[in-house]
Write a protein that holds these residues in place. Structure first.
Motif: not given
Length: 547
Positions: A35-44
């Motif tokens: 669900k938070n995949k986009a969030h982890y990409v944004r952090l990267k």
């Protein structure tokens, strides 16, 4: 008892050791990570962007090379096109510096990126251009890794046993040059064991590493993936699902787009019949492979996706058929419901009419009840007032007799003193006593003091309650030893029911205008309505009357 102990020992020895988290908890964390995949990409992306901001224009070429190498590391498993861009920049820098060590490192990095992107010819050409004999020990490790991964990527596109043999050969060569004390050596050694199907030893060593490795370690996903591979080879479904899930969660949180765990986990869910989860994982894996431009992963996933997608579409078609059936049933039920609603509507109209009559009756009863309640409240108020009045009368009658007795005694004493002085013909002394107002002043002071004591005995909270009716900055502060002041005595008399200013002025021996001014000033200082001020004063102590 003996048999029971033997059974427990067998269970403890025979059961594999897993982490303390249950599979359901691990899968819940995986779903949360998806669900938070986009969030982890944004952090990267933010981390990479912040690193790019720190670049200085006055870097040396060696420093710029290391700067680009760091960005290559960040992009390697995130976006291969960006990684290639920075490696090519390093190729130019290394060529300009004429540094073969840096040039070979950049070429070997480019080999892996090209082979993962499907550029096998370019990748192979670079590998053949590098003279292995000229490489340092650290570059030799990179060289063997590049060759091993080249054949791994190529085997995904065109499977042949000879490519598997090449993978083993280069892994063996890599193990020979790695430092035995490093985790990289241990993992490659374990992969050697797995290629020879020595799963028991490999499992034992991996579990030992797993117990000590932290989730934020870059090798955590690889360790858990290898454990999942062992349990896959043994056909152990639950541990296989568990460790592939741990690996997938780690890859998602680290925004690692070049991963194999999601694909393997999708197959697990496909095998157990959870097509929805298998489809979701497959979609995520394909998105990652396309995002990173890892062609060999896309090829591997295409086979799995076609199978899972077919089953998923069949399941969706079945759901659609079931939905149509449900809609038909709902339509029939709706028809019956309409008939039932019409019937109920007619009944409700009858009930509504009866309810209206009952409502009118209840309104009349409510009005009567309200009248009775108001009457009861009035009676209670009258009773409270009568009770208070009786109490005041009792208190004041007792004090009245006491004061009268005291004043009779004082008059008698005064008469005796005057009689003695008259007998002694001390007419000047008698004249002085009659002319002096000290006695009257003392008696008035004693009278007011007695009044204060008696009143505060009846209404101990009068001063506090009276101040509560005034605005904060205008509240009365009594002097030390003072029970009531003139203003408080005026309103104390009002509280006792003496509202006539003439009577108040006579009692306190003040002019009528002075009493009027005191009352007006107090109303102007009121925190409540001026019109209701004296009425509220008269209610002080009405409920909590001291008995």
């Amino acid at each position: 008892m003996k048999n029971y102990l033997l059974f427990c020992l067998f269970v403890l020895v025979g059961s594999p050791v897993y982490s303390s988290d249950s599979t359901n908890t691990i899968l819940a964390k995986l779903n949360d990570a998806l669900k938070n995949k986009a969030h982890y990409v944004r952090l990267k992306e933010e981390r990479i962007l912040n690193f790019k901001k720190i670049k200085s224009d006055d870097l040396t070429q060696e420093q710029e090379y290391n700067y680009n190498k760091t960005l290559y590391t960040e992009y390697q498993k995130f976006n291969s096109d960006s990684a290639i861009f920075y490696v090519k920049k390093n190729l130019k820098i290394a060529t300009g510096l004429q540094n073969n060590e840096l040039l070979n490192l950049a070429n070997l990095q480019l080999v892996t990126l090209y082979s993962s992107s499907g550029k096998y010819r370019e990748s192979e050409a670079i590998l053949k251009s590098i003279d292995k004999k000229t490489l340092s020990k650290s570059l030799l490790q990179t060289y063997y890794i590049a060759y091993r991964e080249f054949f791994e990527h190529y085997a995904a596109n065109s499977y042949d046993i000879k490519y598997i043999q090449k993978i083993r050969e280069y892994r063996d060569s890599l193990v020979a040059v790695l430092d035995p004390n490093t985790l990289n050596y241990q993992i490659n050694k374990i992969q050697q064991l797995m290629s020879k199907k020595n799963y028991d030893i490999a499992e034992k060593q991996l579990l030992a590493i797993f117990d000590n490795i932290k989730e934020d370690n870059s090798q955590y996903a690889m360790v858990t993936y290898l454990l999942g591979s062992i349990y896959e080879a043994r056909h152990q479904l639950e541990p296989r699902k568990k460790y592939y899930a741990l690996s997938s969660t780690s890859d998602l949180k680290n925004a690692n787009k070049d991963n194999a765990s999601l694909q393997e986990l999708a197959l697990v869910f496909y095998e157990i019949g959870d097509v929805d989860m298998a489809y979701k994982l497959t979609q995520s894996a394909i998105e990652d492979a396309l995002y990173c431009n890892v062609q060999f992963r896309t090829l591997l996933m295409s086979e799995v996706y076609s199978i899972i997608n077919t089953v998923y579409l069949e399941k969706e078609a079945k759901r659609k058929t079931e939905l149509q059936l449900y809609l038909l049933c709902i339509s029939l039920l709706s028809a019956f419901l309409i008939v039932a609603v019409i019937y109920v509507y007619k009944q409700m109209k009858k009930v509504s009419r009866i309810r209206g009559e009952l409502y009118e009756t209840s309104q009349k009863l409510a009005e009567l009840n309200k009248d009775i309640t108001e009457t009861n409240n009035q009676l209670q108020e009258r009773n409270a007032q009568l009770s208070e009045s009786n109490h005041i009368k009792e208190e004041y009658i007792a004090h009245f007799f006491s004061l009268c007795s005291t004043y009779i005694n004082k008059l008698e004493n005064y008469r005796i003193i005057l009689n003695k002085k008259a007998t002694a013909k001390q007419f000047d002394e008698i004249y002085k006593m009659l002319k002096s107002t000290t006695l009257v002043d003392n008696e008035l002071e004693e009278l007011y003091k007695n009044f204060d004591i008696i009143f505060l005995n009846l209404y101990p909270t009068f001063v506090k309650d009276f101040n509560a009716l005034l605005i904060k900055e205008e509240q009365i502060v009594l002097k030390q030893g003072e029970l009531l002041n003139t203003e408080l005595r005026i309103f104390a008399l009002i509280r006792l029911g003496i509202t006539d200013s003439v009577k108040i002025a006579a009692f306190l021996r003040y002019s009528l205008s002075t009493i009027y001014n005191y009352r007006t000033r107090a109303r102007n200082k009121a925190a409540v309505s001026r019109n209701d001020f004296e009425e509220m004063v008269m209610k002080i102590g009405l409920i909590s009357l001291k008995v």
